[in-house]
Design an enzyme around this catalytic site. Structure first.
Site, PDB file in Angstrom:
ATOM      1  N   GLY A 115       0.801  -1.219   0.000  1.00 28.64           N
ATOM      2  CA  GLY A 115       0.000   0.000   0.000  1.00 28.64           C
ATOM      3  C   GLY A 115       0.834   1.270   0.000  1.00 28.64           C
ATOM      4  CG  HIS A 116      -1.219   5.082   0.178  1.00 25.85           C
ATOM      5  ND1 HIS A 116      -1.993   6.194  -0.008  1.00 25.85           N
ATOM      6  CD2 HIS A 116      -1.778   4.402   1.193  1.00 25.85           C
ATOM      7  CE1 HIS A 116      -2.955   6.196   0.882  1.00 25.85           C
ATOM      8  NE2 HIS A 116      -2.865   5.125   1.617  1.00 25.85           N
ATOM      9  CG  ASN A 117       1.742   6.962   2.358  1.00 29.19           C
ATOM     10  OD1 ASN A 117       2.120   7.575   1.369  1.00 29.19           O
ATOM     11  ND2 ASN A 117       0.536   7.088   2.856  1.00 29.19           N
TER      12      ASN A 117
END
Lengths: 380, 380, 380
Positions: B266-268
């Site tokens: 996922g992002h980050n």
């Protein structure tokens, strides 16, 4: 490092806030008289933003990050700004942008920067795209290199089709939708307006339908899947997610549905408006989900189930029966150090027996201490 | 059946061992005087290798498979060779290649055969590829048919871009990387040197970020994802795996990270150096993982978690809280025959109540047999 | 809404039944004298079929849906037709098609409509496809736009290769197979006859094989994957499913295997004939599965396991040891309201301790009520 606007294209802070605030939140700039003229080239986090970036404080518990913040400007609630001032004598090196909902304002700013980036993307039909003569493309459609648009397709105004997409015969895409590179639509797939479909998405592959083949014991005969896929407006579908076509009727996603990456929606499913699913969720065929459900990552759903509106399922949970009542539901084996897990998991296979033994111990105890009540329902 | 070299291109055993042993393991050939001249066209398992293949014994418990082995040569440890000789009077039909680390030598041989295969692949820029004028391609870059390279991309020396790949604007790929067919990089994705990206990989799709839309109850407003993806050197990413771009900052994979197929990052997220994940793992947004972690297949991670260095997670485990201490962790419901599972699973919903009843039974028992100690901590 | 045939191309009911019934089920039309002449443009469900569609009753419990059915004709068993007549005085508005196996007849009709649709698809080699000079294409092969066929590939008669597919060097595809858009075969992948491969399928990516790299502590050295993939006849593989190539030998799928979407089959696996897996299943490397197994969605298998024939695994189950005996197996944490789950899951980490305490309570109870037997096996 995120891409920033070139300095000569960065807007002034006051101009940016006005342009981005499309919902009328209203933001006030506090700081040096010329703070509104600061050039803002991008958005950064409190911990990393530099002198040409704007940041935001949405979680009051992160107040302390304001102390070292190097951003040009910070969006925060009036009460958090007061709390900052109470803790500090002088003015901060950043301009304070007072706003009742900093996170929403951040979302609006991010949309502004993204629109700005998209405005610079190529336009028109790339000569290498293969487009059927009878496909209908409305005004302002962009088709990227090496995309394929088959016979009878209808594409609405302002749609962007990324490089290498394949749009199957007779499908349609509503206005202002964005298909990133390498999205596949089979034939008979209908997508509403303002959709965002990410790379690797496959809409309309055959549902998994077989009947025992009468000619070969153990073998499976394919049930051809004649339905399609119908997707509402304002739907976003993440990378490598698949939505199968229906067996007889369509598989349906309502308006505003948001699907993360690597999700699988089986044939004949119906997903209600504004339901959101995190990554890696699987929904087996013919399951119906209500509106505004929130599904955690890697949750799994059996087939032919019904979920009501506003049902929240925790990540990693397997759902094998209907859930009609709104609320949050969970079913996850707790993680532990491996040796502890081994000890405890070994007992799982004895639970029914343990319950029986407890019952017997209770009876013995009651016999041994006659007159003492047992304060629970008997179960087995 | 694996592809073998044509007989006239197969190297002699002694020559092959010398060329493949790039780390100086040192291998000695034992057998007939001309054993070093045997032509080796490929690698086979002990059970299946033929007269033109080399095999290896890495697990001493498989000793018995040496008895029927039809390979031209077998790599094994000196002690295993002695054990073989102790059990057999005559010489085997294969040449023994004595080596302290047979599995590593096998890995080196496999790399040699793979380099040999790759040396025969097409070179240069295929005329059907669509490459932006301002993309920078270093020397010796191969671009396969129908690949797309957008504006501002930088490709390092010796990179191979497979058929149908799409490299988004402003992205970069380090030297000697290999992109198999149909890999997608969005804009602003940076991949280090010597990467191997498999078909269907998508790097840089939007993270799953939404805020409640103030204009429509229940609806979600998109948070545009402005960060990128940054991937270190020597990273391999398996087929159909996706790594989302960051919301504000980049999503980061460290050096030497190995991701199997169908993984979702996922992002980050930030994944530490040399961490390896087996297939079907999901990592929700903003989770940080340390170095040298080993993640079993289908393990799932909630968002905003922190894992320390050297954490091992068993396959199928859902991780929902931080794990800072090195070690192995597990959380999997044990499989059982369905009827037994049904009986035991039914008790899961009564566990808290059972614990209470046990406590009561203990008290009754203590009352009934006064003076007998209860040797455990009371819990509820 | 499913796509229907244009009225002028819709067959008459009697003609359709005759053409579709390729296995000799035998169907009798009951109704108005001209019922056999009704034009049938498609298939609908009992609840939604219109005047130009045929429907079917396969589940007798859905009898009541016959009352409002608007279809032109309904396939049902003679006994269900008698039950209908017993409940209704007059004739229904639909023609009854009496058939011993309505669901199978529906499957055959669906196949007929699908064949009809496919007959109208484009034929021949699209000029934009990139095909190696030495690839061998048999008669009647269709290659869609922008597909890539590399050197040494062999394609059997009647195969359809969808838009944007990539077929790697030296691979082969058996007669009458169908590859939907954007399927990827690496080199050395062999697919049997009558396969159906859906979009996003990747066959032959590298298996996940690494050895500790002796040159860098903590780092992984790649084990090149030299085996291939071998797939039998009559196999269907769903969208975005991946099957990795073997390390030394081939990864093998038997005849008639059916894989749903987003499945991952690791290197060296061997899947027996007619085994079917629902979506999101993961099978780690070197696991062998018998014939006619049925695997529920999102089930996960560790590596190096053996499953016997006719093993059924429930959806969401993690299998971590061999299962040789036919039967159904399950291991799923039951879902519950979140608060209840929290209470009960907290006890999981104390189960071994609870078992011990129960044992102690039993002893105390036995001491307190001397002479009363304890009727269970002691465990700890």
């Amino acid at each position: 490092m995120p891409v920033l606007l070139a300095p000569d294209r960065a807007p002034a802070l006051s101009e940016l806030l006005r342009a981005a605030d499309t919902v009328g939140l209203g933001c006030g700039i506090t700081g040096a008289p010329d703070a509104g003229a600061l050039k803002i080239a991008g958005i950064g986090s409190l911990g990393s933003a530099g002198r040409s970036e704007i940041s935001f404080l949405s979680n009051p518990r992160l107040q302390s990050q304001l102390d070292d913040c190097g951003a040009a400007a910070v969006i925060l609630r009036p009460q958090d700004w007061e709390a900052y001032q109470a803790r500090h004598a002088g003015a901060p090196p950043w301009a304070a942008v007072l706003c009742p909902q900093p996170y929403l304002m951040y979302a609006l700013l991010a949309q502004w920067f993204d629109r700005h980036r998209q405005a610079g993307l190529p336009k028109g039909i790339h000569p290498s795209a293969v487009i059927a003569d009878d496909a209908e493309l409305a005004d302002g459609v962009h088709v990227g290199p090496l995309a394929v648009i088959e016979s009878g397709v209808r594409i609405g105004a302002g749609v962007r089709i990324g490089a290498g997409c394949v749009i199957g015969a007779g499908s349609s895409i509503g206005a202002d939708s964005l298909l990133h590179a390498r999205v596949t639509l089979y034939h008979g797939v209908h997508v509403g307006a303002r959709a965002i479909l990410h790379s690797g998405v496959v809409l309309g592959a055959d549902g998994f339908g077989f009947a025992p083949d009468p000619r070969t014991p153990g073998a499976w005969a394919k049930i051809a899947q004649l339905g399609g896929v119908r997707i509402g407006d304002d739907v976003e579908i993440g990378a490598n997610t698949t939505v199968d076509r229906g067996a007889v009727e369509d598989t349906v996603l309502g308006d505003g549905v948001k699907l993360d990456n690597q999700i699988m929606i089986g044939h004949n499913c119906r997903i209600g408006d504004h339901t959101a699913m995190a990554a890696c969720v699987g929904v087996a065929g013919s399951t119906t989900m209500g509106r505004r459900c929130v599904i955690g990552g890697a949750a799994m759903f059996g087939g032919h189930l019904t979920l009501g509106d506003d049902v929240h399922i925790s990540g990693g949970t397997a759902v094998t029966s209907d859930i009609l009542k709104a609320g949050r539901y969970t079913g996850v084996f707790p993680v532990a150090e491996h040796a502890a897990w081994q000890h405890n998991a070994a007992v799982i296979g004895q639970l029914a027996q343990l319950r029986k033994r407890l019952r017997a111990a209770e009876r013995q105890g009651a016999a041994g201490t006659a007159g003492q009540p047992t304060n629970h329902k008997q179960d087995a």
